[in-house]
Enzyme design. Sequence first.
Site, PDB file in Angstrom:
ATOM      1  N   ARG A 169       0.753  -1.184  -0.001  1.00  0.00           N
ATOM      2  CA  ARG A 169       0.166   0.151   0.094  1.00  0.00           C
ATOM      3  C   ARG A 169       0.992   1.217  -0.119  1.00  0.00           C
ATOM      4  NH1 ARG A 169      -2.340  -3.649  -0.988  1.00  0.00           N
ATOM      5  NH2 ARG A 169      -4.194  -4.470  -0.256  1.00  0.00           N
ATOM      6  N   SER A 244     -10.962  -0.707   3.644  1.00  0.00           N
ATOM      7  CA  SER A 244     -10.173  -0.722   4.766  1.00  0.00           C
ATOM      8  C   SER A 244      -9.643   0.595   5.340  1.00  0.00           C
ATOM      9  CB  SER A 244      -8.831  -1.751   4.433  1.00  0.00           C
ATOM     10  OG  SER A 244      -9.390  -2.867   3.947  1.00  0.00           O
ATOM     11  N   GLU A 339      -4.886   3.339   6.299  1.00  0.00           N
ATOM     12  CA  GLU A 339      -4.664   3.301   4.918  1.00  0.00           C
ATOM     13  C   GLU A 339      -5.266   4.516   4.162  1.00  0.00           C
ATOM     14  OE1 GLU A 339      -5.201  -0.506   3.190  1.00  0.00           O
ATOM     15  OE2 GLU A 339      -6.335   0.471   1.367  1.00  0.00           O
TER      16      GLU A 339
HETATM   17  C1  LIG Z   1     -15.602  -0.380  -0.735  1.00  0.00           C
HETATM   18  C2  LIG Z   1     -14.007  -0.125  -1.103  1.00  0.00           C
HETATM   19  C3  LIG Z   1     -13.308  -1.322  -1.099  1.00  0.00           C
HETATM   20  C4  LIG Z   1     -11.812  -1.138  -1.301  1.00  0.00           C
HETATM   21  N1  LIG Z   1     -11.073  -2.246  -1.663  1.00  0.00           N
HETATM   22  C5  LIG Z   1      -9.661  -1.970  -1.803  1.00  0.00           C
HETATM   23  C6  LIG Z   1      -8.936  -3.074  -1.999  1.00  0.00           C
HETATM   24  O1  LIG Z   1      -9.238  -4.202  -2.281  1.00  0.00           O
HETATM   25  N2  LIG Z   1      -7.480  -2.900  -2.080  1.00  0.00           N
HETATM   26  C7  LIG Z   1      -7.087  -1.714  -2.192  1.00  0.00           C
HETATM   27  O2  LIG Z   1      -5.919  -1.407  -2.389  1.00  0.00           O
HETATM   28  N3  LIG Z   1      -7.765  -0.693  -1.966  1.00  0.00           N
HETATM   29  C8  LIG Z   1      -9.061  -0.740  -1.926  1.00  0.00           C
HETATM   30  N4  LIG Z   1     -10.104   0.418  -1.543  1.00  0.00           N
HETATM   31  C9  LIG Z   1      -9.238   1.629  -1.729  1.00  0.00           C
HETATM   32  C10 LIG Z   1      -9.568   2.696  -3.115  1.00  0.00           C
HETATM   33  O3  LIG Z   1     -10.605   1.928  -3.814  1.00  0.00           O
HETATM   34  C11 LIG Z   1      -8.080   2.391  -3.604  1.00  0.00           C
HETATM   35  O4  LIG Z   1      -7.301   3.167  -2.893  1.00  0.00           O
HETATM   36  C12 LIG Z   1      -8.196   3.313  -4.974  1.00  0.00           C
HETATM   37  O5  LIG Z   1      -7.133   3.294  -5.865  1.00  0.00           O
HETATM   38  C13 LIG Z   1      -8.439   4.890  -4.580  1.00  0.00           C
HETATM   39  O6  LIG Z   1      -8.757   5.383  -6.211  1.00  0.00           O
HETATM   40  P1  LIG Z   1      -9.302   6.922  -6.210  1.00  0.00           P
HETATM   41  O7  LIG Z   1      -9.524   7.115  -7.690  1.00  0.00           O
HETATM   42  O8  LIG Z   1     -10.940   6.656  -5.680  1.00  0.00           O
HETATM   43  O9  LIG Z   1      -8.516   7.817  -5.292  1.00  0.00           O
HETATM   44  P2  LIG Z   1      -8.954   8.898  -4.480  1.00  0.00           P
HETATM   45  O10 LIG Z   1      -9.596   8.520  -3.194  1.00  0.00           O
HETATM   46  O11 LIG Z   1      -9.563  10.034  -5.247  1.00  0.00           O
HETATM   47  O12 LIG Z   1      -7.516   9.637  -4.093  1.00  0.00           O
HETATM   48  C14 LIG Z   1      -6.602   8.627  -3.304  1.00  0.00           C
HETATM   49  C15 LIG Z   1      -5.089   9.526  -3.250  1.00  0.00           C
HETATM   50  O13 LIG Z   1      -4.642   9.475  -4.477  1.00  0.00           O
HETATM   51  C16 LIG Z   1      -4.548  10.713  -4.979  1.00  0.00           C
HETATM   52  N5  LIG Z   1      -4.810  10.660  -6.251  1.00  0.00           N
HETATM   53  C17 LIG Z   1      -5.723  10.416  -7.085  1.00  0.00           C
HETATM   54  N6  LIG Z   1      -5.616  10.330  -8.326  1.00  0.00           N
HETATM   55  C18 LIG Z   1      -4.385  10.787  -8.501  1.00  0.00           C
HETATM   56  C19 LIG Z   1      -3.690  10.968  -9.763  1.00  0.00           C
HETATM   57  N7  LIG Z   1      -3.948  10.636 -10.949  1.00  0.00           N
HETATM   58  N8  LIG Z   1      -2.284  11.402  -9.409  1.00  0.00           N
HETATM   59  C20 LIG Z   1      -1.914  11.522  -8.361  1.00  0.00           C
HETATM   60  N9  LIG Z   1      -2.481  11.379  -7.215  1.00  0.00           N
HETATM   61  C21 LIG Z   1      -3.683  10.804  -7.287  1.00  0.00           C
HETATM   62  C22 LIG Z   1      -5.278  11.592  -4.285  1.00  0.00           C
HETATM   63  O14 LIG Z   1      -4.924  13.006  -4.048  1.00  0.00           O
HETATM   64  C23 LIG Z   1      -5.401  11.033  -2.790  1.00  0.00           C
HETATM   65  O15 LIG Z   1      -4.315  11.435  -1.942  1.00  0.00           O
HETATM   66  C24 LIG Z   1     -11.217   0.214  -1.785  1.00  0.00           C
HETATM   67  C25 LIG Z   1     -12.143   1.034  -1.074  1.00  0.00           C
HETATM   68  C26 LIG Z   1     -13.590   0.984  -1.138  1.00  0.00           C
HETATM   69  C27 LIG Z   1     -14.541   2.252  -0.768  1.00  0.00           C
END
Ligand SMILES: Cc1cc2nc3c(=O)[nH]c(=O)nc-3n(C[C@H](O)[C@H](O)[C@H](O)COP(=O)(O)OP(=O)(O)OC[C@H]3O[C@@H](n4cnc5c(N)ncnc54)[C@H](O)[C@@H]3O)c2cc1C
Length: 343
Positions: A169, A244, A339
């Site tokens: 992570r 998580s 996380e």
């Molecule tokens: C129900 C649920 C289940 C999940 N299961 C998992 C799992 O199994 N495994 C796992 O690893 N994660 C899991 N996650 C967490 C999440 O899905 C991941 O971390 C995902 O990659 C976040 O993507 P996002 O586009 O929503 O990021 P955001 O929440 O929009 O951003 C997260 C971070 O990344 C930065 N960011 C976003 N896009 C960019 C970019 N293009 N360039 C630079 N920085 C950027 C943001 O500024 C922020 O700091 C889960 C979340 C939920 C709600």
Amino acid sequence: MRTPTLETNVSLRSYNTFGIDAHARLFARFASAEELRALLQLPDVQQAEKLILGGGSNLLFTKDFEGVVLKNEIRGLEITEEDTASGTALVRAGAGESWHGLVQFALDQDLSGIENLSLIPGTVGAAPLQNIGAYGAELQDTFEYLEAMEISTGAVRTFDRAACGFGYRESVFKGPLKNQFIVTSVVFRLLREARLNVSYGAIATTLQDMGIDTDPTPRQVSEAIISIRRSKLPDPAEIGNAGSFFKNPELSQHKYDELKVAYPDLPGYPVPGGVKVPAAWLIEHSGWKGHRRGDYGVHDRQALVLVNHGAARGADIQALAYEIIASVRAKFGVELHPEVNIM
Ligand SMILES: Cc1cc2nc3c(=O)[nH]c(=O)nc-3n(C[C@H](O)[C@H](O)[C@H](O)COP(=O)(O)OP(=O)(O)OC[C@H]3O[C@@H](n4cnc5c(N)ncnc54)[C@H](O)[C@@H]3O)c2cc1C
């Protein structure tokens, strides 16, 4: 190219899966690297603190964001190279594509390698930041390179796997290069001949329940994982959450052995340099599973997930997270780390 526009005082409620009603002082969308570069040149944007927003599925807003939120909407999915010698293909995805959309695209193209990461919410561009992982797979397993724009110069740089410094992570973009680069596209090397991993968790038994005893296809593995995830994790469309909330802590073998004497049921998985322990087990055995305070609490089926039942404030969820950390520390002498990105 669209002329990027800046909106003011925008509610972020529908832009984060926790459903927290924080506001952004400034808000803009970009659909290409050129639009992003133009935005970064606006004086209001240059002076403001910046938050790059994907699907908002790994964020907890504890207050209004006084800077500018830049929402990534760069699309595009394509196979850029076919390598028959190695039986692989390169797939390039715009950073604003949905992660699960990429998994589906790969399956439609008869490419495997990311099926175990099915149904992880969020965008492709955020996925490398924390090297998303699930069911025995991590993004880094199929990652080839990414392109990212440097915020201070607008220059686009390519990062290969080594340059990304992936860990559990973790990546360089959460560490030394935090807030310096915006990921604009990611390239994956996927397999023409599937090498499936069904050994993790309940995948094999779920496949059996689906009537598939031998030789599953990548799509069937994906369907099994979707079914497991739907049965285990709360759907953010129904209950606000960010998956998580805590990482699973890695303990030294010595610390693990010590705990195992007091708690013989404590699960543990060997990792280089120690043993990884499920944070959910520690939280549950500290009495938090299903704990509810008004509109927020700990999910009743998955202790690792903090939830917003309605109109919770991010600051309350953050305070609950720190109470959980303190109680796990007091009971087990183990430090949990969030996380989720707390803003
Ligand atoms: C129900 C649920 C289940 C999940 N299961 C998992 C799992 O199994 N495994 C796992 O690893 N994660 C899991 N996650 C967490 C999440 O899905 C991941 O971390 C995902 O990659 C976040 O993507 P996002 O586009 O929503 O990021 P955001 O929440 O929009 O951003 C997260 C971070 O990344 C930065 N960011 C976003 N896009 C960019 C970019 N293009 N360039 C630079 N920085 C950027 C943001 O500024 C922020 O700091 C889960 C979340 C939920 C709600």
